[in-house]
Design a protein around this motif. Structure first.
Motif, short mmCIF file in Angstrom:
data_model
loop_
_atom_site.label_atom_id
_atom_site.label_comp_id
_atom_site.label_asym_id
_atom_site.label_seq_id
_atom_site.Cartn_x
_atom_site.Cartn_y
_atom_site.Cartn_z
N TYR A 371 11.35 14.55 -14.85
CA TYR A 371 10.32 15.57 -15.07
C TYR A 371 9.07 15.34 -14.22
CZ TYR A 371 13.07 17.52 -18.87
OH TYR A 371 14.06 18.11 -19.59
N VAL A 372 9.31 15.21 -12.93
CA VAL A 372 8.19 15.14 -11.98
C VAL A 372 7.96 16.53 -11.42
CG1 VAL A 372 7.36 14.14 -9.82
CG2 VAL A 372 8.73 12.75 -11.42
N SER A 373 6.72 16.97 -11.46
CA SER A 373 6.37 18.29 -10.91
C SER A 373 6.39 18.23 -9.39
CB SER A 373 4.99 18.69 -11.43
OG SER A 373 4.56 19.89 -10.84
N PRO A 374 6.87 19.28 -8.71
CA PRO A 374 6.94 19.24 -7.23
C PRO A 374 5.60 19.01 -6.56
CG PRO A 374 7.34 21.46 -8.05
CD PRO A 374 7.39 20.55 -9.23
N GLU A 375 4.52 19.50 -7.18
CA GLU A 375 3.21 19.31 -6.56
C GLU A 375 2.75 17.85 -6.63
OE1 GLU A 375 2.39 21.60 -10.51
OE2 GLU A 375 3.89 21.61 -8.89
N ASN A 376 3.47 17.01 -7.44
CA ASN A 376 3.11 15.59 -7.55
C ASN A 376 4.04 14.68 -6.75
OD1 ASN A 376 0.90 15.96 -9.26
ND2 ASN A 376 2.19 15.94 -11.10
N LEU A 377 5.01 15.27 -6.06
CA LEU A 377 5.99 14.43 -5.36
C LEU A 377 5.35 13.62 -4.23
CD1 LEU A 377 9.10 16.79 -5.28
CD2 LEU A 377 8.91 14.57 -6.44
N GLN A 378 4.44 14.20 -3.47
CA GLN A 378 3.77 13.44 -2.41
C GLN A 378 2.97 12.29 -2.99
OE1 GLN A 378 3.74 14.02 1.27
NE2 GLN A 378 3.03 11.91 0.98
N ALA A 379 2.24 12.56 -4.08
CA ALA A 379 1.42 11.52 -4.70
C ALA A 379 2.27 10.40 -5.27
CB ALA A 379 0.54 12.14 -5.79
N ILE A 380 3.37 10.76 -5.93
CA ILE A 380 4.21 9.71 -6.51
C ILE A 380 4.89 8.91 -5.41
CG2 ILE A 380 6.40 10.98 -6.81
CD1 ILE A 380 6.62 9.75 -9.58
N TYR A 381 5.24 9.58 -4.31
CA TYR A 381 5.80 8.86 -3.16
C TYR A 381 4.80 7.85 -2.62
CZ TYR A 381 6.92 7.78 1.67
OH TYR A 381 7.13 7.12 2.85
N ASP A 382 3.57 8.26 -2.46
CA ASP A 382 2.55 7.38 -1.90
C ASP A 382 2.38 6.13 -2.76
OD1 ASP A 382 2.11 9.14 0.20
OD2 ASP A 382 0.40 10.13 -0.78
N GLU A 383 2.35 6.31 -4.08
CA GLU A 383 2.14 5.17 -4.96
C GLU A 383 3.38 4.28 -5.02
OE1 GLU A 383 0.08 5.66 -8.62
OE2 GLU A 383 -0.97 7.48 -7.96
N LEU A 384 4.57 4.89 -5.01
CA LEU A 384 5.80 4.09 -4.97
C LEU A 384 5.92 3.34 -3.65
CD1 LEU A 384 8.34 6.61 -6.57
CD2 LEU A 384 7.46 4.52 -7.62
N HIS A 385 5.55 3.99 -2.58
CA HIS A 385 5.61 3.36 -1.26
C HIS A 385 4.72 2.12 -1.21
CE1 HIS A 385 6.19 3.04 3.06
NE2 HIS A 385 4.87 3.01 3.23
N ALA A 386 3.56 2.21 -1.81
CA ALA A 386 2.64 1.07 -1.83
C ALA A 386 3.23 -0.11 -2.60
CB ALA A 386 1.31 1.49 -2.45
N LEU A 387 4.15 0.19 -3.52
CA LEU A 387 4.79 -0.87 -4.31
C LEU A 387 6.11 -1.34 -3.69
CD1 LEU A 387 4.34 0.63 -7.90
CD2 LEU A 387 3.07 -1.29 -6.89
N GLY A 388 6.52 -0.74 -2.59
CA GLY A 388 7.81 -1.07 -2.00
C GLY A 388 8.97 -0.44 -2.73
N LEU A 389 8.72 0.65 -3.46
CA LEU A 389 9.76 1.30 -4.26
C LEU A 389 10.11 2.69 -3.73
CD1 LEU A 389 8.59 0.36 -7.89
CD2 LEU A 389 10.44 -0.68 -6.55
N ALA A 390 9.81 2.95 -2.47
CA ALA A 390 10.12 4.26 -1.90
C ALA A 390 11.09 4.15 -0.72
CB ALA A 390 8.85 4.97 -1.46
N GLU A 391 11.93 3.12 -0.76
CA GLU A 391 12.94 2.97 0.29
C GLU A 391 13.95 4.11 0.15
OE1 GLU A 391 14.41 0.83 3.62
OE2 GLU A 391 12.59 0.51 2.44
N PRO A 392 14.25 4.85 1.22
CA PRO A 392 15.20 5.97 1.11
C PRO A 392 16.64 5.48 0.98
CG PRO A 392 14.55 5.67 3.38
CD PRO A 392 13.70 4.73 2.58
N GLY A 393 17.53 6.40 0.58
CA GLY A 393 18.95 6.07 0.53
C GLY A 393 19.44 5.57 -0.82
N PHE A 394 18.84 6.08 -1.92
CA PHE A 394 19.29 5.67 -3.25
C PHE A 394 20.78 5.97 -3.43
CE2 PHE A 394 20.31 6.62 -7.65
CZ PHE A 394 19.82 5.51 -8.31
N ASP A 395 21.52 4.97 -3.90
CA ASP A 395 22.95 5.09 -4.20
C ASP A 395 23.77 5.54 -2.98
OD1 ASP A 395 25.00 4.62 -6.02
OD2 ASP A 395 25.14 6.73 -6.58
#
Length: 713
Positions: A371-395
């Motif tokens: 339940y992530v809103s599309p308008e928050n996807l960039q923001a959540i990506y930025d914060e995950l990326h800062a944590l090293g949790l935005a590596e592409p290619g899940f599964d």
């Protein structure tokens, strides 16, 4: 030091935790054998590590579901009692390592305060019920499997029928026909279907991995949803009664099913129906039948306008639109399944800010946010990326599933973590587009036992060793053709060849280059493997198995600097001298106590089963006085009738004990029957003790026997 409990910890959990603390004290004082204590603590999530003196704690998260606050609590426990690391597993558990045994009761109490349990996370029990992480948001699902997986977990937690099994029992619930929970490799696997407007499941039984993998067989193409828990209980009863108990490598349900055949096995399952506590078990789904938030069709099919290449790779590989239109799920790829406690706390904060409070640990050791809103996807990506949790290619093919291997496991032969890092690094440089390939799955285990599920991978590896003259080098067994094919059929991989471990990247490179050059357009990897055949791949990889070309580096395992030595980790004890008969009679007495406690609490089904186990354990002790070997509960009953018919103090008619013991599946679990069976079990145990006392009076005290601790598995 006494355990501190908050008001949130249930009475049952408090009792479990205090029992653990008491057993630790008794064990430490030398009043409990290592094997007795091992059996006890494993069923409470406390597992011996490769390193002496410390434990791995397995936290049981049914179908991987966890809240943000629970994630924070686990992070706090890791900081306080472990190493500050959270390891996600293929069974959607979280494990903490290097915990002192004395700290485990308070650690458990701290987790129970947040409604998190360790109960039956390890040992010969019903293990964590796994489920598709997409359950409830999967666009392909016929209905949400979450409440059904939760109900199964709750029904069998502390259930009497699974407190003394011969081996572990695993259940998986997939959200759709894609079988993303790998139902086909489980003791019981469930795939949701709707027939004539009714909810139900395709039911498969008898799957399993390990040294000898088995594909599950179809018991029902459709079983109505309210029959699933009764059927599962009956299956566990049959496994408990007839399953092997002495030869550990043959003690899984897959071997029993193979021996009896599907028709014979299901016939015995049906015989258990009269004894079931519930003949139907409807599951309340009302809390899950509606979306958490109103659908937003106006933002369905969202496509970002960003020019950030990394963000777009992440969006295209780690994000999908839920079945609830306008809402998006975000999947987190986590290297090795390891996350630091600080990262976990930060992730919990992101969830609270941008997503529903319903995190799922995934079967490939990642996490899914909902339940992530599309308008928050960039923001959540930025914060995950800062944590090293935005590596592409899940599964994807680039997202390897692995067990901890020799880092912590007693049974591992070679490094899993090291080869996983090497393979992922190689793919990132040489095969960048693999982040878009969701058909190929790569899985690695440190040994043949399969915690990394290597047999269920399109490309699998398990740790091994190779002898080269007088020397030994770390090796990888290569398996190909498992996982799923284009028809979505689950497959078990073939063992193709064994190569030095340091040549793992070269193996994977050769496989991908060959696939790119010779596969048909759109061909699935397992279909390609089947078309070319096992020998084709053996010949392809044979040059990499040539030991005439080994170098000094081949004798050193990944993540190590010293020469490789084949060894199993330090065991949990040396041999101990015990009176096996007396020890078994103590177990029988404890089970009789459980039966009486269940009766007092009006848990009549549990009381009946504990009384039955009292009879079985007492009969086993009696047979041990005659040096009669036993391996199944059914065999114990038959052997007791054979060797003790006419013996003073016992029954006189042949088959009388069998009729008594197996009365449990011919009677409803009523109060009257529970009282009757408990009384008979108590009388029987008294007779066994008297027989043993008389034997000692005539023959003298028994010679103590050495009990050697087996390794955890």
């Amino acid at each position: 030091m006494s355990v501190r409990f908050s008001d949130n910890v249930s009475a049952k959990a408090q009792r479990d935790i205090l029992d653990l603390q008491k057993k630790i004290s008794v064990f430490t004082n030398g009043e409990l054998t290592d094997e007795q204590f091992r059996k006890f603590r494993l069923a409470r999530g406390v597992y011996g590590q490769r390193q002496p003196g410390v434990q791995m704690i397995r936290i049981k998260l049914p179908h991987g579901r966890i809240t943000a606050d629970q994630l924070i609590r686990i992070a706090e426990a890791s900081d306080k009692y472990a190493t500050g690391n959270l390891h996600a597993t293929t069974r959607q558990d979280i494990q903490l390592h290097f915990v002192k045994l004395a700290d485990s009761p308070q650690l458990w109490a701290d987790l129970e305060d947040a409604n998190i349990t360790l109960k039956e996370a390890c040992g010969n029990t019903v293990r964590n019920v796994t489920g598709s992480a997409r359950g409830g948001v999967d666009p392909l699902e016929p209905f949400d499997i979450t409440p059904y997986a939760q109900a199964i977990f709750e029904y069998f937690l502390r259930n009497a029928i699974c407190q003394d099994m011969g081996r572990k029992f695993k259940i998986a619930v997939s959200s759709s026909e894609k079988d993303s929970a790998y139902a086909y490799i489980h003791d019981i696997g469930l795939i949701p279907r709707v027939q004539d407007g009714k909810r139900g499941f395709k039911v498969v039984v008898g799957g399993g991995l390990g040294a000898q993998p088995f594909m599950a067989q179809t018991a029902y193409e459709f079983l109505e949803a309210d029959q699933v828990i009764p059927f599962t209980e009956a299956v566990i009863r049959v496994f408990d009664r007839y399953g092997e108990r002495t030869k550990r490598h043959k003690a899984r349900m897959k071997y029993l099913l193979n021996d009896l055949g599907l028709e014979g096995f299901l016939a015995k399952v049906e015989e258990e129906r009269p004894a079931l506590n519930a003949k139907v078990f409807p599951v309340d789904t009302t809390a899950f039948d509606l979306p958490l938030f109103a659908e937003r069709p106006e933002v369905s099919g969202y496509q970002p306008e960003s020019t950030d290449v990394q963000f777009l790779e992440w969006f295209n590989t780690n994000v999908f639109e839920q079945k609830q239109k306008g809402w998006y799920a975000v999947q987190l790829r986590v290297l090795l399944g390891d996350m630091s406690s600080n990262t976990a706390r930060a992730l919990a904060g992101i969830v609270k800010k941008y997503a529903a409070d319903d995190i799922r640990v995934t079967v490939n050791q990642g996490y899914l946010l909902r339940y992530v809103s599309p308008e928050n996807l960039q923001a959540i990506y930025d914060e995950l990326h800062a944590l090293g949790l935005a590596e592409p290619g899940f599964d994807s093919a680039a997202d390897i599933t692995t067990c901890p291997g020799t880092d912590t496991c007693n049974l591992a032969i070679s490094s899993s973590y090291g080869i996983t890092r090497a393979l992922e690094d190689m793919m990132k440089v040489e095969f960048k587009d693999l982040i878009y390939n969701n058909d190929i799955k790569i899985k690695i285990s440190g040994c043949m036992n399969g915690c990394g599920q290597h047999s269920a991978a399109n490309i699998g590896f398990h740790g091994s060793s190779l002898k080269n003259g007088a020397y030994v080098l770390p090796a990888l067994q290569v398996l190909l053709g498992g996982g799923f094919n284009s028809k979505n059929e689950g497959l078990i991989g073939d063992k193709v060849i064994k190569v030095p471990a340091k040549r793992g990247p070269a193996v994977l490179r050769a496989l991908f280059q060959d696939f790119d050059a010779n596969a048909f357009d759109g061909e699935y990897y397992s279909d390609y493997y089947a078309r070319q055949g096992k020998n084709y791949f053996y010949q392809l990889l044979k040059p990499l198995a040539d030991l005439k070309t080994v170098t000094e580096q081949d004798y050193i395992d990944w993540d190590h600097t010293e020469p490789f030595v084949t060894e199993v980790g330090i065991g949990e004890c040396a041999g101990v001298m015990i009176d096996l008969v007396a020890t078994t009679l103590i177990e029988a007495t404890e089970k009789l106590q459980w039966a009486n406690e269940a009766l007092e609490e009006s848990r009549f089904s549990d009381a009946v089963y504990h009384a039955y186990n009292t009879l079985i354990t007492g009969a086993k002790a009696a047979l041990m006085t005659k040096d009669v070997a036993t391996n199944t509960q059914h065999g114990i009953v038959s052997d007791f009738d054979k060797h003790f018919t006419g013996v003073s103090g016992f029954h006189t008619a042949e088959g009388e004990f069998k009729a008594l013991a197996f009365s449990i599946n011919k009677n409803e679990p009523s109060e009257a029957f529970a009282r009757q069976l408990i009384q008979q079990a108590g009388q029987f145990l008294t007779a066994v003790n008297a027989y043993r006392d008389h034997q000692i009076m005539l023959e003298g005290s028994p010679a103590l026997q050495e009990l050697v601790q087996a390794q955890d598995s």
